[in-house]
Motif scaffolding. Structure first.
Motif, PDB file in Angstrom:
ATOM      1  N   CYS A 172      -2.709  87.815 102.834  1.00  0.00           N
ATOM      2  CA  CYS A 172      -1.431  87.196 103.958  1.00  0.00           C
ATOM      3  C   CYS A 172      -1.789  88.166 104.810  1.00  0.00           C
ATOM      4  O   CYS A 172      -1.975  89.356 105.231  1.00  0.00           O
TER       5      CYS A 172
ATOM      6  N   CYS B 189       2.034  91.295 105.834  1.00  0.00           N
ATOM      7  CA  CYS B 189       2.052  92.306 105.220  1.00  0.00           C
ATOM      8  C   CYS B 189       0.743  92.659 104.284  1.00  0.00           C
ATOM      9  O   CYS B 189       0.195  93.483 104.271  1.00  0.00           O
TER      10      CYS B 189
ATOM     11  N   CYS C 234       1.724  85.697 103.007  1.00  0.00           N
ATOM     12  CA  CYS C 234       2.724  84.687 102.235  1.00  0.00           C
ATOM     13  C   CYS C 234       3.825  83.578 102.144  1.00  0.00           C
ATOM     14  O   CYS C 234       4.420  84.494 103.257  1.00  0.00           O
TER      15      CYS C 234
ATOM     16  N   ARG D 166       9.568  95.411 102.963  1.00  0.00           N
ATOM     17  CA  ARG D 166      10.686  95.138 102.263  1.00  0.00           C
ATOM     18  C   ARG D 166      10.084  95.692 100.988  1.00  0.00           C
ATOM     19  O   ARG D 166       9.113  96.279 100.406  1.00  0.00           O
TER      20      ARG D 166
HETATM   21 ZN    ZN Z   1       3.371  88.969 104.033  1.00  0.00          ZN
END
Ligand code: ZN
Length: 146
Positions: free
Chosen positions: A21, A24, A58, A121
């Protein structure tokens, strides 16, 4: 709204992103999360299906980005552009904390992108921790994202 991405273009985008991704940095081959081809400038804002407007993302980053192109930087108190994988250099806007599990914003763009896309997260932090324990995090090719 998503557009059809030809298979060859999708494969080229995955290769260019190092199969991670582009926000992230979760690896495509390890997560169970489906990945999307993300429109950096969303279609609803006039973004086109061209390599320079597409990024591997993602589904969670893609969902948080949605049609946003700007985010709020809590340090400067201003609305700033979000990180643009084709125009910005990752290492100028992000770094890892000492653990190194969480992303730290080095610029207003980095901080606003971390906040808007929820780049720290809990589930992605958990994944980074496991990947760190087995020696494959942080990614060795972070420098190649520029
Ligand atoms: Zn991501």
């Amino acid at each position: 709204m998503s557009e059809h991405i030809p298979k060859r273009l999708r494969e080229a985008i995955e290769r260019r992103a190092g199969r991670r991704c582009e926000y992230c940095l979760c690896p495509l081959d390890i997560t169970t999360d489906p990945f999307a081809i993300e429109y950096i400038l969303p279609v609803i804002r006039g973004g086109r299906t061209v390599s320079g407007n597409l990024a591997l993302s993602c589904s969670t980053c893609n969902g948080h980005k949605y049609s946003h192109i700007q985010g709020y930087d809590s340090v400067s108190g201003q609305s700033v552009p979000l990180y643009h994988p084709r125009l910005h250099h990752w290492t100028e806007h992000f770094t890892w904390d000492a653990d190194p599990i969480r992303l730290v914003g080095l610029s207003p763009i980095g901080r606003a992108t971390i906040e808007t896309l929820h780049l720290n997260r809990q589930r992605v932090v958990n994944l980074r921790h496991v990947l760190f324990l087995v020696g494959i995090h942080p990614p060795a090719n972070t420098e190649n994202l520029d």
